[in-house]
Scaffold this active site. Structure first.
Site, PDB file in Angstrom:
ATOM      1  N   GLU A   1       1.117   5.964  12.565  1.00 47.44           N
ATOM      2  CA  GLU A   1      -0.239   5.631  12.986  1.00 47.44           C
ATOM      3  C   GLU A   1      -0.373   4.161  13.383  1.00 47.44           C
ATOM      4  O   GLU A   1      -1.025   3.830  14.357  1.00 47.44           O
ATOM      5  CB  GLU A   1      -1.238   5.960  11.871  1.00 47.44           C
ATOM      6  CG  GLU A   1      -2.600   6.266  12.441  1.00 47.44           C
ATOM      7  CD  GLU A   1      -3.737   5.966  11.474  1.00 47.44           C
ATOM      8  OE1 GLU A   1      -3.488   5.743  10.288  1.00 47.44           O
ATOM      9  OE2 GLU A   1      -4.884   5.944  11.948  1.00 47.44           O
ATOM     10  N   ASP A   2       0.245   3.277  12.619  1.00 44.55           N
ATOM     11  CA  ASP A   2      -0.017   1.849  12.794  1.00 44.55           C
ATOM     12  C   ASP A   2       1.063   1.073  13.532  1.00 44.55           C
ATOM     13  O   ASP A   2       0.855  -0.082  13.880  1.00 44.55           O
ATOM     14  CB  ASP A   2      -0.216   1.181  11.416  1.00 44.55           C
ATOM     15  CG  ASP A   2      -1.455   1.703  10.711  1.00 44.55           C
ATOM     16  OD1 ASP A   2      -2.280   2.340  11.390  1.00 44.55           O
ATOM     17  OD2 ASP A   2      -1.593   1.486   9.497  1.00 44.55           O
TER      18      ASP A   2
ATOM     19  N   HIS B   1       0.825  -1.217   0.000  1.00 50.00           N
ATOM     20  CA  HIS B   1       0.000   0.000   0.000  1.00 50.00           C
ATOM     21  C   HIS B   1       0.863   1.273   0.000  1.00 50.00           C
ATOM     22  O   HIS B   1       0.758   2.086  -0.921  1.00 50.00           O
ATOM     23  CB  HIS B   1      -0.991  -0.042   1.170  1.00 50.00           C
ATOM     24  CG  HIS B   1      -1.646   1.271   1.461  1.00 50.00           C
ATOM     25  ND1 HIS B   1      -2.479   1.913   0.568  1.00 50.00           N
ATOM     26  CD2 HIS B   1      -1.576   2.084   2.545  1.00 50.00           C
ATOM     27  CE1 HIS B   1      -2.887   3.057   1.094  1.00 50.00           C
ATOM     28  NE2 HIS B   1      -2.354   3.189   2.288  1.00 50.00           N
TER      29      HIS B   1
ATOM     30  N   ASP C   1      -3.017   8.596  -1.110  1.00 51.32           N
ATOM     31  CA  ASP C   1      -3.407   7.515  -0.195  1.00 51.32           C
ATOM     32  C   ASP C   1      -4.866   7.134  -0.450  1.00 51.32           C
ATOM     33  O   ASP C   1      -5.224   5.965  -0.589  1.00 51.32           O
ATOM     34  CB  ASP C   1      -3.199   8.018   1.244  1.00 51.32           C
ATOM     35  CG  ASP C   1      -3.606   7.009   2.296  1.00 51.32           C
ATOM     36  OD1 ASP C   1      -3.452   5.805   2.056  1.00 51.32           O
ATOM     37  OD2 ASP C   1      -4.080   7.445   3.369  1.00 51.32           O
TER      38      ASP C   1
HETATM   39 MN    MN Z   1      -2.730   4.651   3.978  1.00 52.27          MN
END
Ligand code: MN
Length: 728
Positions: free
Chosen positions: A90-91, A61, A152
């Site tokens: 974020e992840d 991604h 994105d």
């Molecule tokens: Mn993304």
């Protein structure tokens, strides 16, 4: 978490190599290559073992987003690194500081912005206005963040098929509402078009499939037709030494669908299914603009033009920087076809938007249309309107407008959204012109300021010193500037009116010897049809209402069974001697007894007074009031025990009961029946809630004494299903 298979690793390597070859045009030195490599390997490590919902390795991604950033948006090395890293903070457990240490402050701040945007969008849908605001605020910081975010979003839309339906709907609606218009505003036409098309596909899958099938069925025939249409153009331009490329562009499913919606026609009645685009290489012999018109003139030798359908975005570029000459010609079959004429530079701006814009901008640095738009958006963002709803209204106006050009009497061109009125024009000239506008001369004819303008109109505003904005004006403007100016004028006037109203009111109350209180306003506001004090003062100050009838307003309330006044007396004194009315409304005397707001004693209750040490007033509580008990514990000396109810004339007292029972059909009707019909009691407020089969209610009523209250409670308690009734 399971690792990746050899096959996965192969795909990842292949995609990364593709990104690297795309980076050839942006990487200028070793450090650039190192940054891309480092960003990729860190992202790969951070997302290790994680898969997307589709099952593919997560790292594909960010790789895809980075590729969009390079190939479709034309951004540079740091933006590409930020794209690779956009989901890392974020992840995963990496922080913005980690990114800053490894990649420097610029990349870190972009990743930080992207993380914030992601957080804003994941918030509750009900706060959508606020989360859109947060997303847009990144526009004020670094516009590249939004461009990367659009990449994105584009990749997420391209892979939306594997998401559950409710996610598809949320993501699609954000895309339509926010990202597609933003892409348009940033000049990313190709991306905007694809976002809209994908949105339609997930929003209305059947309609999309139907139009797509019809397009496919006619594709061969259409392509043949396009070839035939452009062949003579090719010959003509070549003969005249123009270097160019030409292509027939078939409309997207989305644009066909929206035309069907707009015109309410079936697919079969849409004829302009394609447009022709000519991109020419500018020669040194003439300016680009002249070359556009030269090509146009060559085309008129072949096909008949439709003169009123020329769109000259070369002389008047759109706010997003778009430049091109659009013209319409008669096809051999008698149907009109659009031809777009652009130079290579114009085409790059049209396709790449923002990035290309800056590339060409370095040559001349005066503020252009794009900068003006950006400035408008930033100003709307940094001076947000009062509430989120107003804010969205402004953003909508800025994002969604399609433009037209209108002229001043001196022939100066000004741009407006379609739907703009003479009033918008007036405010565009100057705030004072707007505020004093009374009419407009449109193409030399006098018209109302509410008249909607058409492209090409010449407008002159007529003003009068005595004119001023009214609230209706807000219904007749389409620009943020006009809207904000009118609101700020009205606010200013209102503030003056409020101050004026306060002094009128206070003087009047002094005449009556009344101290304004919350209770007084509870009477006055409904009587004068005002929602709050400000409205009351403002209407008073602007003479919409006056206080000539305030006497009767206050008395009338008594007849209406509204809480009015009552009397207490000190036990042992002769009745009447020390009787003092509760004075907040009717009496010119200083208040001596005040019924406590915490427990609302009504005649019949056991009462005890508490002398307020500050005012000397005696606050009368129910003897078992918790508030009183705690006061007594602290300052027992202030208790006044020998108070009793005196004869009271007041008709009604506000009281509250709470009830609870089993929810059943009809319980509310029975309740209303008991309260209003049988007992003839006025309900002030009735709140009912029901959950899990349990029914809870709160009723505020006006009663004349405890006896009627108890009788009411008895009757309510007898309603089938209600098992608990208590006084609050
Ligand atoms: Mn993304």
């Amino acid at each position: 978490m399971a690792g990746y298979t050899a096959e996965d690793e192969q795909i990842i390597t292949r995609e990364f190599n593709e990104l690297l070859s795309a980076c050839n045009k942006i990487c200028k030195n070793e450090a650039d290559w190192e940054m891309i490599n480092k960003a990729f390997f860190l992202a790969k490590e951070a997302h290790k073992g994680v898969r997307r919902r589709s099952g593919e390795p997560y790292i594909l991604h960010p790789l895809a987003v980075a590729k969009i950033v390079v190939c479709e948006e034309g951004l540079g090395v740091k933006s590409t690194a930020a794209a690779l890293l956009h989901d890392v903070v974020e992840d995963t457990s990496y922080t913005v500081e980690d990114i800053e240490n490894l990649f420097g402050p610029k990349v870190a701040s972009m990743v930080d912005g992207l993380t914030k945007v992601a957080a804003a969008l994941s918030e509750d849908v009900s706060a959508q206005a606020e989360s859109f605001r947060k997303v847009l605020l990144t526009l004020s910081d670094d516009i590249k963040v939004i461009i990367i975010k659009i990449a994105d979003r584009l990749h997420n839309m391209r892979t939306l098929g594997s998401m559950p339906r409710h996610k598809q709907i949320k993501i699609t609606s954000e895309t339509m509402y926010l990202f597609a218009p933003l892409a348009y505003r940033l000049g990313l036409y190709a991306i905007k078009t694809e976002l809209e098309d994908l949105s339609l596909k997930y929003m209305y899958p059947e309609q999309y499939a139907e139009i797509e099938a019809k397009m496919n069925a006619t594709a061969a025939e259409r392509n043949e037709f396009i070839e035939k249409f452009i062949q003579p153009i090719k010959e003509k331009l070549t003969e005249n030494g123009v270097e160019f490329s030409i292509s027939g562009r078939v409309k997207t499913v989305y644009s066909i669908w929206s035309k069907m919606q707009r015109k309410q026609i079936p697919f079969e009645e849409i004829y302009d299914l394609f447009a022709v685009r000519i991109i020419f290489k500018p020669s040194d012999l003439a300016p680009e603009k002249a070359q556009c018109w030269h090509i146009y003139s060559l085309l008129t030798d072949i096909y008949t033009p439709k003169p009123d359908r020329i769109r000259d975005w070369v002389s008047f570029p759109k706010a997003n920087g778009y430049e091109a000459l659009h013209a319409t010609f008669m096809r051999p079959d008698g149907i009109w076809a659009e031809v777009q004429i652009r130079s290579e530079r114009m085409d790059e701006i049209a396709e790449r938007g923002f990035a290309a814009h800056w590339k060409y901008k370095q040559e001349h640095d005066d503020e252009d249309e794009f900068d003006k738009w950006l400035r408008d958006v930033r100003s709307a963002l940094t001076h947000p309107a009062g509430n989120a709803g107003d804010f969205l209204e402004n953003v909508k106006m800025t994002l969604y407008m399609t433009e037209m050009v209108v002229f001043t009497p001196k022939g100066e061109a000004r741009k407006f959204p379609v739907g703009a009125t003479a009033l918008d024009f007036a405010y565009d000239i100057h705030t004072n012109v707007g505020n004093t506008a009374i009419g407009a001369k449109i193409n030399h004819k006098i018209e109302s300021i509410y008249t909607k303008l058409k492209s090409g109109d010449q407008v002159q505003i007529l003003t009068a010193e005595t004119a001023h904005p009214t609230i209706e004006w807000l219904d007749h403007v389409a620009t943020v500037k006009a809207r904000q100016s009118i609101i700020s004028y009205l606010k200013h006037v209102r503030q003056n009116n409020i101050e004026n109203g306060i002094s009128i009111f206070e003087n009047r109350m002094k005449e009556f010897g009344i101290t304004p209180s919350a209770r007084l306003f509870r009477k006055l506001l409904p009587a004068y049809d005002c929602k709050n004090k400000d409205e009351f003062y403002s209407k008073l100050g602007s003479e919409i209402i006056n206080l000539n009838d305030i006497d009767s307003v206050l008395r009338q309330n008594a007849k209406n069974k509204v809480l009015k006044f009552w009397t207490f007396e000190m036990a042992g004194n002769k009745p009447g001697d020390l009787v003092v009315k509760n004075a907040d409304v009717d009496s010119m005397d200083e208040p001596k007894f005040v019924a406590a707001e915490c427990c609302n004693p009504i005649p019949g209750d056991n009462i005890t007074g508490y002398k307020d040490p500050r005012t000397g007033d005696i606050i009368v509580h129910k003897t078992d009031c918790q508030e009183l008990i705690s006061l007594a514990a602290q300052k027992g000396e202030n208790l006044v025990g020998n108070i009793k109810w005196s004869t009271y004339k007041a008709v009604s007292y506000l009281s509250e009961i709470r009830l609870r029972g089993l929810d059943r059909v009809g319980v509310l009707r029975d309740l209303a029946q008991v309260i209003t019909v049988e007992l003839d009691i006025n309900i002030r407020e009735l709140q009912i809630q029901s959950h899990d089969g349990i029914f809870e209610g709160k009723i505020s009523v006006y009663v004349s004494d405890t006896d009627s209250l108890h009788s009411l409670m008895d009757k309510v308690g007898k309603i089938k299903g209600i098992d608990k009734v208590e006084r609050v």
